[in-house]
Design a protein around this motif. Structure first.
Motif, PDB file in Angstrom:
ATOM      1  N   ASP A   1       0.860  -1.170   0.000  1.00  0.00           N
ATOM      2  CA  ASP A   1       0.000   0.000   0.000  1.00  0.00           C
ATOM      3  C   ASP A   1       0.903   1.228   0.000  1.00  0.00           C
ATOM      4  OD1 ASP A   1      -1.653   2.104   0.498  1.00  0.00           O
ATOM      5  OD2 ASP A   1      -2.844   1.075   2.022  1.00  0.00           O
TER       6      ASP A   1
ATOM      7  N   THR B   1       0.099   4.309  -0.311  1.00  0.00           N
ATOM      8  CA  THR B   1      -0.625   5.557  -0.061  1.00  0.00           C
ATOM      9  C   THR B   1       0.192   6.529   0.787  1.00  0.00           C
ATOM     10  OG1 THR B   1      -2.625   4.221  -0.128  1.00  0.00           O
ATOM     11  CG2 THR B   1      -2.845   6.492   0.667  1.00  0.00           C
ATOM     12  N   ALA B   2       0.830   5.997   1.804  1.00  0.00           N
ATOM     13  CA  ALA B   2       1.623   6.872   2.685  1.00  0.00           C
ATOM     14  C   ALA B   2       2.785   7.491   1.927  1.00  0.00           C
ATOM     15  CB  ALA B   2       2.127   6.069   3.881  1.00  0.00           C
TER      16      ALA B   2
ATOM     17  N   VAL C   1       2.964   7.948  -1.359  1.00  0.00           N
ATOM     18  CA  VAL C   1       2.444   8.899  -2.335  1.00  0.00           C
ATOM     19  C   VAL C   1       2.110  10.213  -1.644  1.00  0.00           C
ATOM     20  CG1 VAL C   1       0.528   9.377  -3.912  1.00  0.00           C
ATOM     21  CG2 VAL C   1       1.628   7.124  -3.919  1.00  0.00           C
ATOM     22  N   LYS C   2       1.451  10.074  -0.487  1.00  0.00           N
ATOM     23  CA  LYS C   2       1.039  11.267   0.244  1.00  0.00           C
ATOM     24  C   LYS C   2       2.256  12.092   0.668  1.00  0.00           C
ATOM     25  CE  LYS C   2      -1.965  12.514   4.133  1.00  0.00           C
ATOM     26  NZ  LYS C   2      -1.118  12.728   5.305  1.00  0.00           N
TER      27      LYS C   2
ATOM     28  N   ASP D   1       3.808  13.735  -2.355  1.00  0.00           N
ATOM     29  CA  ASP D   1       2.995  14.853  -2.825  1.00  0.00           C
ATOM     30  C   ASP D   1       3.181  16.087  -1.926  1.00  0.00           C
ATOM     31  OD1 ASP D   1       0.095  12.963  -4.055  1.00  0.00           O
ATOM     32  OD2 ASP D   1       2.101  13.350  -4.892  1.00  0.00           O
TER      33      ASP D   1
ATOM     34  N   ILE E   1       2.279   1.844  -9.691  1.00  0.00           N
ATOM     35  CA  ILE E   1       1.372   2.215  -8.603  1.00  0.00           C
ATOM     36  C   ILE E   1       0.012   2.557  -9.200  1.00  0.00           C
ATOM     37  CG2 ILE E   1       0.953   3.863  -6.741  1.00  0.00           C
ATOM     38  CD1 ILE E   1       4.046   4.290  -6.661  1.00  0.00           C
TER      39      ILE E   1
ATOM     40  N   LYS F   1      -4.279   3.198  -8.213  1.00  0.00           N
ATOM     41  CA  LYS F   1      -5.313   3.310  -7.176  1.00  0.00           C
ATOM     42  C   LYS F   1      -6.272   2.145  -7.319  1.00  0.00           C
ATOM     43  CE  LYS F   1      -5.341   8.155  -5.995  1.00  0.00           C
ATOM     44  NZ  LYS F   1      -6.082   9.419  -5.967  1.00  0.00           N
TER      45      LYS F   1
ATOM     46  N   ARG G   1      -6.913   3.037  -2.283  1.00  0.00           N
ATOM     47  CA  ARG G   1      -5.512   3.114  -1.866  1.00  0.00           C
ATOM     48  C   ARG G   1      -4.619   3.031  -3.100  1.00  0.00           C
ATOM     49  NH1 ARG G   1      -5.550   4.735   3.243  1.00  0.00           N
ATOM     50  NH2 ARG G   1      -3.504   3.798   3.656  1.00  0.00           N
ATOM     51  N   SER G   2      -3.420   3.569  -3.009  1.00  0.00           N
ATOM     52  CA  SER G   2      -2.432   3.447  -4.088  1.00  0.00           C
ATOM     53  C   SER G   2      -1.654   2.153  -3.868  1.00  0.00           C
ATOM     54  CB  SER G   2      -1.487   4.640  -4.075  1.00  0.00           C
ATOM     55  OG  SER G   2      -2.201   5.811  -4.372  1.00  0.00           O
TER      56      SER G   2
ATOM     57  N   GLN H   1       4.721   1.063   4.196  1.00  0.00           N
ATOM     58  CA  GLN H   1       3.349   1.348   4.633  1.00  0.00           C
ATOM     59  C   GLN H   1       3.281   2.108   5.955  1.00  0.00           C
ATOM     60  OE1 GLN H   1       1.079  -2.400   2.467  1.00  0.00           O
ATOM     61  NE2 GLN H   1       1.152  -2.327   4.682  1.00  0.00           N
TER      62      GLN H   1
ATOM     63  N   ARG I   1       2.960   4.693   8.360  1.00  0.00           N
ATOM     64  CA  ARG I   1       2.607   6.099   8.228  1.00  0.00           C
ATOM     65  C   ARG I   1       3.480   6.998   9.111  1.00  0.00           C
ATOM     66  NH1 ARG I   1      -3.902   5.205   8.559  1.00  0.00           N
ATOM     67  NH2 ARG I   1      -3.740   3.193   7.549  1.00  0.00           N
TER      68      ARG I   1
END
Lengths: 431, 334, 325
Positions: A236, A238-239, A241-242, A245, A378, A380, A392-393, A423, A425
Motif C-alpha cells: 500500500d 498511499t503513505a 504517495v502522500k 505529494d 502504482i 489506485k 488506496r495506491s 506502509q 505512516r
C-alpha cells in the motif's frame, strides 16, 4: 375553425424553389376544396395549385413574383371545421440530418490520457515514425497514449520526439531509473550464411550490441546458476504517495531536482536488508559470502541497453542522501559519464518496471547476487481495510530469490519487511 | 488473278449479276470454305488456341449479302461470315494472324477469331454477345444519317441472337429513325445445340419486321444470287433513306457450334439432306452449265486458293505472339 | 458571368462544346423539345435542331449502343440517362461494347453518358440509386463525379473532349441547391485529378459528389466544437482514382474516413481503402474507416431515406470516433 397552411410544393425531385405567378384569390375570399388557389412557376414546370381544403384565405405570406424554397408556407387558410389529419410539415432543413437518433458516441477528447500499457498495438504510422527517428520499442512503451484504449497516436509520438530533441535533460530521478532508452544502435549486417536462410527484404539481420551480448550472457548464466523463486506482495503506497505529494515542491526547491519514488523504495530495501542480511550475499561453492555493506543496484534501460549503476555503501546514506545518489546516477547515465566502478560490485538490485506500466514482473537475479526486487506500477485500487472499502495506491512488489540459500520463509519475511517499511505512516522520510 | 481485278472494279452494275460477278461470288465462297477448313486444321493441330468457329453452309448468305455493299458501306459480320469479310476486302494474312492471336494481327492478339475491326475497310467484327452488336451497328447508321452520308450499314444476327432484347431495341430504333440499316438473320437451324423450334414461336423470323413497321423477307440462304438480289434491294432502299430491312436467310450449320462440338444433337439425315443444297455446289453446277467455269479454270482457282492460304498461314505462324508485357496496354485511347 | 446552379453549369458546358465541335450531339429520352426530365437540355433543341439533339426511343440499350456506334464512326455523342438507375437497362452496351472497343480495336470511343444520380430527393429505390461502383470495376471506362458547378462544367468539357467513354455522374441533390462561379469557355477540369477542399492536419475525409458538402459542414462543426481540423478531399474522378492525392492525404493526417452516398459493400470506398492499405500502409495511424449508405435500396419515406444515407451528423460522429482512436 382551424387554420391550415398552404405550402410551396416540390414539383420534381431536383426542384428546390418556386415562384408565385398569380394569386387567383384575395385575402378574405372563399375557396372550395381543390379549387385553383394560385399559379406557380418552377425550373421544371408551371402549375396551378389547388386548395387543400374549403375555407377563407386569411393571409398571403408570399406575394406574386415572390420566390421561396419548396415546402415554405406561402399562405394561410381558415376552415370552418377542425382539420382532419395532421398539418403538413413546415420547410425542411436543407441538410438532411433527420432520422433516428444517433447512437451515442464519445464526445470530444479525453481529458486525461490513460497510462501507458505494455504490449500495446502500434499503428503502421507510429512504427514508421519510430523507425525514422530511431526509437526502439522499449522507448515507445512508456510514452503515455491519448488514443482509444491508451493507444499511442501519431501526435503523442511526435510530441515525444519533439521533447526528446528540444528539452534539455531535466534532472529527474524517475527519468534516470525508468529512463526511456535512446536508440539502441543495432547495425544491419550481411552474413551470407544467414542471408541464404533469411532472404531480404522479408528478414533483417542485426548485430547485437556489446551491452546486449553481455546481458544475454548474464541472463542465461543467472537462470542456469540460481534456482529462481518469486514472491509477490502487495504494497500500500498511499503513505509514500502522500508524503511525496506533500514534500515534492519543497524538495525540488531545496535540492534542485525532482523527488521520485525510488529513494522511498531504496530506503525500505536497505532497512529490510539490515534486518535480513542473508539476502545481501553471494554463493561460492558451498560457501555463502555475506556482505556487510550494501551496494544497491538500480536497473536502468539506457541508450545502449540495460545498465545497472550502483549506489555504493547505500546503508550509510539517509533518505536525502539516497535521493541525491539516485539523481547523480541518473544524470551520469544519461550523459554517458558512468565509470566502471559505477556499475560493478552491486550486492542487491532494484528494478522498476512499473514505469512501463507493468503491474507484475518476474525479474532475473543479477549475478552473483541472490535476490532482486521488482516494483510494479502504482495504481489506485479499492481495497478492504477494517471491513470497509477504501481507495488506496497499490503496487505489487516481486522478490525473485536464489533458492539455494533463501527459502520461501526468508524471502517472504524479507519482502514483507519492505512492504511494512513502505506502509508505515509514522515512518520518518527525513528530508 | 482476274477475280481480284474484278473486285477492284464495279460489282453487279445496275443491280444485275454479270458472269464475272457470278464467278467472283463462286470464288469467294470457295475461298471462305477453304479458309474455314484451314482454320479447323490449325485448330486440330493445336496452332489455334481457344475456339474455332466456321461457317460451312453459310457461304452463300455471307458472300451474297456483302456483295451487295459498296466500298463506303459498313459491315458488321458475325463469326460464320468469313465470306463477307473476304468480299469486303479483308486479307488472308490479317484473317490468319487474327485466328492465331499474333502480335501483328488487327487486335494485336487482344481478341481472337472474327472479333477484329478493320476501319480502313469499314469492317467491324462481332462481340460474343451477338445481339449487343445490333444497337451499336445502328449507331453507325445514325452517324451516317446525321452527317448526311450515303453509306449503308449491314449487320448479321443468328436465329438464337434474334431473341436477345437488343435485337428488338436496336431494330426498333433504326426503324423509328429510318436509318440506313440492313439486318440479316442467318437462320442456320441451331443456336449452339438448341433447335429453332425452341427459340421462337413465330412462323418465320421475318414476321417480326411487321412489328417494327419495316419490310421483312425470308429467303433460301443457300442460293447466293437470291441472297445478293434481296440484299441489294434492301441496301438500295436504305441508301434512299427509306429505312431498315430485315432479311431472314435460311440455311444449315453443317457442323457443330465450334470445332469442339460434335453436333450429336442434330437429327440423323439432316446434314445429308442439306448437303444436297450445298451453296457452293449449287452455283458451281450452274456456272459449269453456263460455261462460265470449266474444270481447268476451277482447278487453277483451287490451286491459287490453296497457295494463297498456305502462304498466309505460313507468314502468320512465323509472326510471334505479343509480349506479355503489353497485356495492359491500350485499355484507354490517348 | 453570374453564378450558375450545378445543372445550369452542366448545360452551359454542353452548349459550349456543341458550339465548338459539330461532331458533338445529344441523345436521350425526352431531351428534345421537352428539355429533359431535369431540364438540362432546355432550349437546346430549338437552337441546335433535331440532328444535334435527338429524342430517342425509350431503350437504354439502344441509346447507349447507338451512341457507341456513332462514336466509333467518329462522332462525339453525349447520352442522357433520365436517371442513373436506368443505366442498368443499357449495362451490356457500356461494358461489352463501349468499354472494350479501344482495347480490342484501337478505335477511340469518345462518348459521355450523363447519369443524374443519388438520393436526398425522396425518389425511392428506382430514382435515387448510386450506380458508379458497378462501372468502377470496368477497365476502359472513366468515371467523374463533380461536386460543384465549376467542376461540373469543367469536367463535362473534359469528358466530351476525351477519347474514351466517360460516365458523368451528376448529383440531383445538387442540381438547384448550389450555385457557383464557373470558369470561361476554354477552361476544363482534368479527369483523374482530385482537389483538396479544406485543409486540416488531424483527419482526412476522402469523398465525392453530394457528400463533399456534408463533409465540409462536418469538418467545420468539428473544428468549432472539438478543435479537430479535417482535410476534405473531393476526389472528382472515380476512375482512374487520383492515387497521388489519396496517398498524400493519408500522409498528411494518418487517419482517413471515406464517405460516399453509395452503399458500403462493394462501393468505391472499398477500392480506395485497399489502395491506401497497399500504398500508404506505413502512413496510417488508424484503420481506414468508411461511411456509406446502408446496404439496402434507397428507401422512399423521408425518415427511412434520412436513416439510409450519410449526412453531416453521421460524418461528424464518424470523424469524432476516428479522432479518438
Amino acid at each position: 375553425m382551424a387554420r391550415i397552411e398552404i405550402i410551396m410544393p416540390q414539383m420534381g425531385e431536383s426542384i428546390t424553389e418556386g415562384t408565385i405567378v398569380r394569386w387567383l384569390k384575395k385575402v378574405g375570399d372563399h375557396v372550395n376544396k381543390d379549387e385553383v388557389l394560385l399559379e406557380i412557376s418552377t425550373d421544371k414546370v408551371d402549375s396551378e395549385i389547388p386548395s387543400p381544403a374549403a375555407g377563407t384565405l386569411v393571409e398571403i405570406v408570399t406575394p406574386e413574383n415572390g420566390t421561396v424554397p419548396v415546402r415554405t408556407v406561402i399562405a394561410w387558410l381558415e376552415t370552418a371545421g377542425a382539420v382532419a389529419g395532421a398539418p403538413l410539415p413546415a420547410a425542411e432543413p436543407l441538410s438532411p440530418s433527420a432520422g433516428p437518433a444517433p447512437a451515442p458516441v464519445p464526445q470530444g477528447r479525453r481529458e486525461t490520457p490513460p497510462p501507458a500499457a505494455a504490449g500495446r498495438f502500434y499503428s503502421p504510422l507510429v512504427l514508421s515514425i519510430a523507425r525514422t527517428e530511431g526509437i526502439p520499442l522499449t522507448e515507445l512503451e512508456p510514452i503515455p497514449g491519448t488514443g482509444e484504449g491508451g493507444r499511442l497516436t501519431k501526435k503523442d509520438l511526435l510530441a515525444h520526439v519533439a521533447s526528446r530533441k528540444s528539452a534539455p535533460a531535466a534532472p529527474s530521478v524517475a527519468a534516470a531509473v525508468s529512463a526511456a532508452p535512446g536508440p539502441v544502435a543495432l547495425q544491419s549486417v550481411d552474413v551470407p550464411a544467414l542471408r541464404a536462410k533469411y532472404p531480404a527484404p522479408a528478414y533483417e539481420i542485426l548485430q547485437m550490441s556489446n551491452v546486449m551480448q553481455k546481458m544475454a550472457q548474464h541472463m542465461v548464466q543467472s537462470v542456469q546458476t540460481s534456482p529462481h523463486v518469486a514472491a509477490v506482495h502487495e504494497a500500500d503506497m498511499t503513505a509514500v504517495v502522500k508524503h511525496r505529494d506533500e514534500n515534492a515542491a519543497e524538495f525540488e526547491k531545496k535540492e534542485g531536482f525532482r523527488l521520485t519514488f525510488t529513494p522511498y523504495i531504496a530506503e525500505a530495501v536497505i532497512s529490510a536488508i539490515k534486518k535480513y542480511p542473508l539476502v545481501n550475499s553471494s554463493v561460492e561453492g558451498d560457501k555463502i559470502i555475506r556482505k556487510n555493506f550494501i551496494n544497491l543496484g538500480l536497473a536502468v534501460a539506457s541508450e545502449s541497453g540495460l545498465i545497472v549503476p550502483v549506489i555504493r555503501n547505500a546503508e550509510e546514506k539517509n533518505f536525502t542522501g539516497l535521493a541525491r545518489a539516485v539523481n547523480d546516477l541518473a544524470l551520469r547515465t544519461r550523459a554517458k559519464k558512468l565509470v566502471p566502478e559505477d556499475i560493478q560490485g552491486g550486492t542487491f538490485t532494484i528494478t522498476n518496471y512499473g514505469v512501463f506500466g507493468t503491474l507484475l514482473g518476474m525479474p532475473i537475479i543479477n549475478q552473483p547476487q541472490v535476490a532482486i526486487l521488482g516494483t510494479g506500477a502504482i495504481r489506485k485500487r479499492p481495497v478492504v481495510i477494517d471491513d470497509a472499502i477504501a481507495i488506496r495506491s497499490i503496487a505489487y512488489l516481486t522478490l525473485a530469490f536464489d533458492h539455494r540459500i533463501i527459502d520461501g520463509a526468508l524471502g517472504g519475511m524479507f519482502l514483507e519487511e519492505i512492504v511494512q517499511n513502505l506502509q508505515r505512516r509514522d515512518r520518518e522520510w527525513k528530508i | 488473278m482476274v477475280i481480284t481485278a474484278h473486285a477492284a472494279g464495279k460489282r453487279a452494275s445496275g443491280g444485275k449479276l454479270s458472269n464475272p460477278d457470278r464467278l467472283e461470288l463462286y470464288y469467294y465462297m470457295r475461298l471462305a470454305r477453304e479458309c474455314d477448313n484451314a482454320i479447323l486444321r490449325l485448330y486440330r493441330q493445336g496452332k489455334i488456341v481457344g475456339g474455332a468457329y466456321t461457317g460451312n453452309g453459310n457461304e452463300a448468305t455471307a458472300v451474297g449479302s456483302a456483295y451487295a455493299l459498296e466500298k463506303d458501306d459498313y459491315l458488321f459480320p458475325m463469326h460464320r461470315d468469313l465470306g463477307a469479310q473476304l468480299v469486303k476486302g479483308e486479307s488472308l494474312r490479317n484473317i490468319f494472324l487474327q485466328q492465331l492471336g499474333r502480335a501483328d494481327s488487327l487486335t494485336c492478339g487482344r481478341d481472337g477469331t472474327g472479333h477484329y475491326a478493320d476501319p480502313s475497310l469499314r469492317l467491324y467484327g462481332n462481340v460474343s454477345h451477338l445481339g449487343a452488336m445490333i444497337p451499336m451497328a445502328v449507331g453507325v447508321a445514325l452517324a451516317v444519317k446525321l452527317r448526311g452520308e450515303k453509306a449503308v450499314v449491314m449487320n448479321y444476327i443468328g436465329d438464337g441472337g434474334s431473341n436477345a432484347g437488343e435485337f428488338h431495341e436496336g431494330l426498333n430504333m433504326a426503324a423509328v429513325m429510318q436509318l440506313p440499316f440492313v439486318l440479316i438473320i442467318e437462320n442456320n437451324q441451331f443456336a449452339y445445340s438448341t433447335p429453332v423450334r425452341m427459340q421462337y414461336a413465330a412462323q418465320k423470323l421475318s414476321d417480326r419486321a411487321a412489328g417494327y413497321g419495316i419490310p421483312g423477307f425470308t429467303i433460301d440462304g443457300t442460293n447466293v444470287s437470291l441472297v445478293f438480289e434481296t440484299c441489294r434491294k434492301a441496301v438500295d432502299r436504305a441508301r434512299r433513306g427509306e429505312g431498315p430491312t430485315l432479311i431472314e436467310s435460311v440455311t444449315m450449320r453443317m457442323h457443330g457450334h465450334s470445332a469442339s462440338d460434335d453436333a450429336a444433337y442434330v437429327p440423323a439425315g439432316m446434314i445429308d439432306d442439306w448437303r444436297k443444297k450445298d451453296p457452293i455446289d449449287r452455283l458451281e453446277k450452274i456456272l459449269l452449265a453456263d460455261h462460265v467455269l470449266d474444270e481447268e479454270s476451277k482447278k487453277k482457282m483451287e490451286s491459287d486458293i490453296a497457295a494463297g492460304i498456305d502462304d498466309a498461314v505460313a507468314r502468320a505462324v512465323e509472326s510471334g505472339y505479343p509480349s506479355g508485357e503489353d497485356a495492359g496496354e491500350g485499355v484507354y485511347a490517348p | 458571368m453570374p453564378p450558375l446552379t450545378y445543372i445550369d453549369a452542366i448545360s452551359r458546358g454542353m452548349w459550349e462544346e456543341m458550339e465548338r465541335d459539330p461532331s458533338v450531339f445529344l441523345i436521350g429520352e425526352d431531351i428534345g423539345a421537352y428539355g429533359g426530365a431535369f431540364k438540362a437540355t432546355k432550349g437546346f433543341f430549338e437552337h441546335f435542331g433535331p440532328k444535334r439533339v435527338i429524342d430517342s426511343v425509350l431503350s437504354e440499350s439502344a441509346i447507349i449502343g447507338a451512341a457507341t456506334g456513332a462514336a466509333v464512326a467518329g462522332m462525339r455523342p453525349i447520352v442522357e440517362m433520365q436517371f442513373a438507375d436506368f443505366v442498368t437497362s443499357g449495362f451490356n452496351q457500356v461494358v461489352t461494347n463501349a468499354a472494350k472497343i479501344h482495347y480490342r480495336w484501337r478505335i477511340p470511343v469518345p462518348m459521355v453518358i450523363r447519369l443524374p444520380t443519388g438520393g436526398y430527393i425522396h425518389g425511392g429505390p428506382y430514382h435515387s440509386a448510386s450506380t458508379e461502383a458497378w462501372f468502377a470495376h470496368v477497365p476502359g471506362l472513366k468515371i467523374v463525379a463533380p461536386s460543384n458547378p465549376a467542376d461540373a462544367k469543367g469536367l463535362l468539357k473534359s469528358a466530351v473532349r476525351d477519347n474514351n467513354p466517360v460516365l458523368f455522374y451528376e448529383f440531383k441533390y445538387l442540381y438547384r441547391r448550389i450555385k457557383g462561379e464557373v470558369p470561361g469557355t476554354d477552361v476544363t477540369v482534368p479527369i483523374g485529378k482530385g482537389e483538396v477542399r479544406r485543409e486540416g492536419g488531424d483527419l482526412t475525409v476522402l469523398t465525392y459528389g453530394s457528400t463533399v458538402h456534408f463533409s465540409l459542414e462536418a469538418a467545420e462543426k468539428l473544428s468549432k466544437a472539438d478543435g479537430i481540423e479535417t482535410r476534405v478531399v473531393d476526389l472528382r474522378t472515380l476512375l482512374p482514382l487520383d492515387r497521388d492525392l489519396i496517398t498524400e492525404s493519408v500522409r498528411a493526417t494518418g487517419k482517413v474516413l471515406i464517405v460516399h452516398e453509395d452503399t458500403l459493400t462493394g462501393g468505391v470506398g472499398g477500392e480506395i481503402a485497399a489502395l491506401i492499405a497497399e500504398h500508404a500502409f506505413q502512413d496510417l495511424d488508424a484503420p481506414v474507416r468508411r461511411l456509406g449508405a446502408l446496404d439496402a435500396p434507397v428507401p422512399f419515406a423521408p425518415t427511412l431515406e434520412a436513416a439510409h444515407l450519410p449526412d453531416t451528423e453521421k460524418i461528424v460522429q464518424a470523424l469524432r470516433a476516428l479522432a479518438l482512436y
